[in-house]
Design a protein around this motif. Sequence first.
Motif, PDB file in Angstrom:
ATOM      1  N   GLN A 100       0.864  -1.190   0.000  1.00 47.78           N
ATOM      2  CA  GLN A 100       0.000   0.000   0.000  1.00 47.78           C
ATOM      3  C   GLN A 100       0.902   1.244   0.000  1.00 47.78           C
ATOM      4  O   GLN A 100       1.046   1.930   1.020  1.00 47.78           O
ATOM      5  CB  GLN A 100      -0.908   0.018   1.240  1.00 47.78           C
ATOM      6  CG  GLN A 100      -1.839  -1.167   1.355  1.00 47.78           C
ATOM      7  CD  GLN A 100      -3.020  -1.098   0.393  1.00 47.78           C
ATOM      8  OE1 GLN A 100      -2.924  -0.543  -0.687  1.00 47.78           O
ATOM      9  NE2 GLN A 100      -4.142  -1.662   0.771  1.00 47.78           N
ATOM     10  N   PRO A 101       1.521   1.563  -1.139  1.00 48.44           N
ATOM     11  CA  PRO A 101       2.504   2.654  -1.162  1.00 48.44           C
ATOM     12  C   PRO A 101       1.944   3.998  -0.758  1.00 48.44           C
ATOM     13  O   PRO A 101       2.692   4.867  -0.278  1.00 48.44           O
ATOM     14  CB  PRO A 101       2.989   2.658  -2.618  1.00 48.44           C
ATOM     15  CG  PRO A 101       1.913   1.968  -3.390  1.00 48.44           C
ATOM     16  CD  PRO A 101       1.354   0.943  -2.460  1.00 48.44           C
ATOM     17  N   GLN A 102       0.636   4.197  -0.929  1.00 45.30           N
ATOM     18  CA  GLN A 102       0.060   5.492  -0.583  1.00 45.30           C
ATOM     19  C   GLN A 102       0.147   5.783   0.921  1.00 45.30           C
ATOM     20  O   GLN A 102       0.061   6.926   1.327  1.00 45.30           O
ATOM     21  CB  GLN A 102      -1.396   5.589  -1.053  1.00 45.30           C
ATOM     22  CG  GLN A 102      -2.372   4.696  -0.340  1.00 45.30           C
ATOM     23  CD  GLN A 102      -2.272   3.244  -0.767  1.00 45.30           C
ATOM     24  OE1 GLN A 102      -1.818   2.939  -1.866  1.00 45.30           O
ATOM     25  NE2 GLN A 102      -2.685   2.350   0.100  1.00 45.30           N
ATOM     26  N   PHE A 103       0.350   4.754   1.739  1.00 42.12           N
ATOM     27  CA  PHE A 103       0.510   4.982   3.173  1.00 42.12           C
ATOM     28  C   PHE A 103       1.806   5.720   3.487  1.00 42.12           C
ATOM     29  O   PHE A 103       1.864   6.513   4.418  1.00 42.12           O
ATOM     30  CB  PHE A 103       0.531   3.650   3.938  1.00 42.12           C
ATOM     31  CG  PHE A 103      -0.791   2.946   4.007  1.00 42.12           C
ATOM     32  CD1 PHE A 103      -1.987   3.585   3.732  1.00 42.12           C
ATOM     33  CD2 PHE A 103      -0.836   1.604   4.361  1.00 42.12           C
ATOM     34  CE1 PHE A 103      -3.205   2.913   3.810  1.00 42.12           C
ATOM     35  CE2 PHE A 103      -2.045   0.914   4.446  1.00 42.12           C
ATOM     36  CZ  PHE A 103      -3.230   1.570   4.169  1.00 42.12           C
ATOM     37  N   TRP A 104       2.858   5.413   2.713  1.00 39.45           N
ATOM     38  CA  TRP A 104       4.191   5.875   3.100  1.00 39.45           C
ATOM     39  C   TRP A 104       4.824   6.846   2.110  1.00 39.45           C
ATOM     40  O   TRP A 104       5.714   7.616   2.492  1.00 39.45           O
ATOM     41  CB  TRP A 104       5.149   4.679   3.240  1.00 39.45           C
ATOM     42  CG  TRP A 104       4.504   3.342   3.382  1.00 39.45           C
ATOM     43  CD1 TRP A 104       4.294   2.408   2.405  1.00 39.45           C
ATOM     44  CD2 TRP A 104       3.951   2.777   4.575  1.00 39.45           C
ATOM     45  NE1 TRP A 104       3.664   1.307   2.918  1.00 39.45           N
ATOM     46  CE2 TRP A 104       3.439   1.504   4.252  1.00 39.45           C
ATOM     47  CE3 TRP A 104       3.864   3.233   5.895  1.00 39.45           C
ATOM     48  CZ2 TRP A 104       2.843   0.675   5.196  1.00 39.45           C
ATOM     49  CZ3 TRP A 104       3.258   2.416   6.832  1.00 39.45           C
ATOM     50  CH2 TRP A 104       2.760   1.154   6.481  1.00 39.45           C
TER      51      TRP A 104
ATOM     52  N   ALA B  22      -7.120   6.290  -6.346  1.00 40.69           N
ATOM     53  CA  ALA B  22      -7.885   5.056  -6.528  1.00 40.69           C
ATOM     54  C   ALA B  22      -8.119   4.369  -5.187  1.00 40.69           C
ATOM     55  O   ALA B  22      -9.242   3.947  -4.874  1.00 40.69           O
ATOM     56  CB  ALA B  22      -7.159   4.120  -7.484  1.00 40.69           C
ATOM     57  N   PHE B  23      -7.081   4.270  -4.380  1.00 41.05           N
ATOM     58  CA  PHE B  23      -7.233   3.605  -3.089  1.00 41.05           C
ATOM     59  C   PHE B  23      -8.120   4.417  -2.154  1.00 41.05           C
ATOM     60  O   PHE B  23      -8.876   3.843  -1.364  1.00 41.05           O
ATOM     61  CB  PHE B  23      -5.875   3.378  -2.438  1.00 41.05           C
ATOM     62  CG  PHE B  23      -5.979   2.718  -1.085  1.00 41.05           C
ATOM     63  CD1 PHE B  23      -6.256   1.364  -0.970  1.00 41.05           C
ATOM     64  CD2 PHE B  23      -5.823   3.458   0.080  1.00 41.05           C
ATOM     65  CE1 PHE B  23      -6.369   0.762   0.274  1.00 41.05           C
ATOM     66  CE2 PHE B  23      -5.936   2.861   1.326  1.00 41.05           C
ATOM     67  CZ  PHE B  23      -6.198   1.514   1.423  1.00 41.05           C
TER      68      PHE B  23
ATOM     69  N   GLU C 276     -11.654   3.508  -2.913  1.00 39.88           N
ATOM     70  CA  GLU C 276     -11.909   2.128  -2.472  1.00 39.88           C
ATOM     71  C   GLU C 276     -11.999   2.046  -0.953  1.00 39.88           C
ATOM     72  O   GLU C 276     -12.894   1.406  -0.397  1.00 39.88           O
ATOM     73  CB  GLU C 276     -10.783   1.229  -2.982  1.00 39.88           C
ATOM     74  CG  GLU C 276     -10.793  -0.183  -2.433  1.00 39.88           C
ATOM     75  CD  GLU C 276      -9.481  -0.903  -2.681  1.00 39.88           C
ATOM     76  OE1 GLU C 276      -9.124  -1.752  -1.850  1.00 39.88           O
ATOM     77  OE2 GLU C 276      -8.801  -0.601  -3.686  1.00 39.88           O
ATOM     78  N   ASN C 277     -11.079   2.699  -0.276  1.00 37.85           N
ATOM     79  CA  ASN C 277     -11.015   2.646   1.181  1.00 37.85           C
ATOM     80  C   ASN C 277     -12.238   3.316   1.810  1.00 37.85           C
ATOM     81  O   ASN C 277     -12.843   2.787   2.746  1.00 37.85           O
ATOM     82  CB  ASN C 277      -9.732   3.324   1.655  1.00 37.85           C
ATOM     83  CG  ASN C 277      -9.452   3.095   3.120  1.00 37.85           C
ATOM     84  OD1 ASN C 277      -9.330   1.957   3.570  1.00 37.85           O
ATOM     85  ND2 ASN C 277      -9.343   4.168   3.880  1.00 37.85           N
ATOM     86  N   ALA C 278     -12.610   4.474   1.279  1.00 39.75           N
ATOM     87  CA  ALA C 278     -13.775   5.187   1.803  1.00 39.75           C
ATOM     88  C   ALA C 278     -15.041   4.368   1.618  1.00 39.75           C
ATOM     89  O   ALA C 278     -15.899   4.306   2.505  1.00 39.75           O
ATOM     90  CB  ALA C 278     -13.905   6.547   1.132  1.00 39.75           C
ATOM     91  N   ALA C 279     -15.157   3.703   0.473  1.00 39.29           N
ATOM     92  CA  ALA C 279     -16.341   2.879   0.207  1.00 39.29           C
ATOM     93  C   ALA C 279     -16.372   1.657   1.124  1.00 39.29           C
ATOM     94  O   ALA C 279     -17.435   1.249   1.612  1.00 39.29           O
ATOM     95  CB  ALA C 279     -16.346   2.443  -1.247  1.00 39.29           C
TER      96      ALA C 279
END
Length: 239
Positions: A211-215, A223-224, A227-230
């Motif tokens: 999950q590169p968007q975390f770091w 995109a994530f 998905e995560n909010a949904a």
Amino acid sequence: MSEPDIHLYTAATMNGYKPVIFLEEAGVPYDLTFVDFSKQEQKAPDYLLLNPNGKIPTVYDRAEGRAIFESGAILWHLAEKYGQFLPSDPVARSEVMQWTLFQVGHIGPMMGQAMYFQRIAAPNGHDEPFSIKRYVDESRRLLEVMDTRLDGREWIAADEYTIADMMLYPWARAYVWAKVDVDGLSNLKAWFDRIDARPAVQKALTIPKAQPQFWDENADPSAFLKENAARFATDVKKA
């Protein structure tokens, strides 16, 4: 071939990566079940027998015939079982316990709420600036505590790399996802660099899914984010 002692139930979250980091660092064989939140697998009756809180991660220790839940308890169990990343000296062990609980009681909850209100609640129509500021500011304060602690130290406790570092790293390093500013925290950034450079950690952060968007500040979270909010929209509606 016999099954490994450790069966890990986890997902690609800050808490979910912690036991993977330990197991990869320690070179311990394990097998893994990915828990799919979108299917509410963490609330399934069979899973609740292992973890009554319906969260991840959970470890089932086949050699002992029992499950362990809560990430701090899991890492403590693994460290004692395999004799790694937990010093034997009582004072040093106490330091490790203190910073482990600092993560469990402070860094995780505060940064988790900063993420929740910005990444889940707001996209689902609950934009609450007061709550966001409260949790982002407190997360920044806690990272400053870590920065002060790391002044003149390579590791957070006991003058060695321990489970306390493994507990804190996935949360603190996810300041990008929590939208917490780390400018001026040079000791913390140097600690990030040291752990970033560890091959076992980088491998662990791809298991069960990267999950590169975390770091990564350069990663595209769009995109994530959707998905995560949904995936957690029902939690917002319940609130």
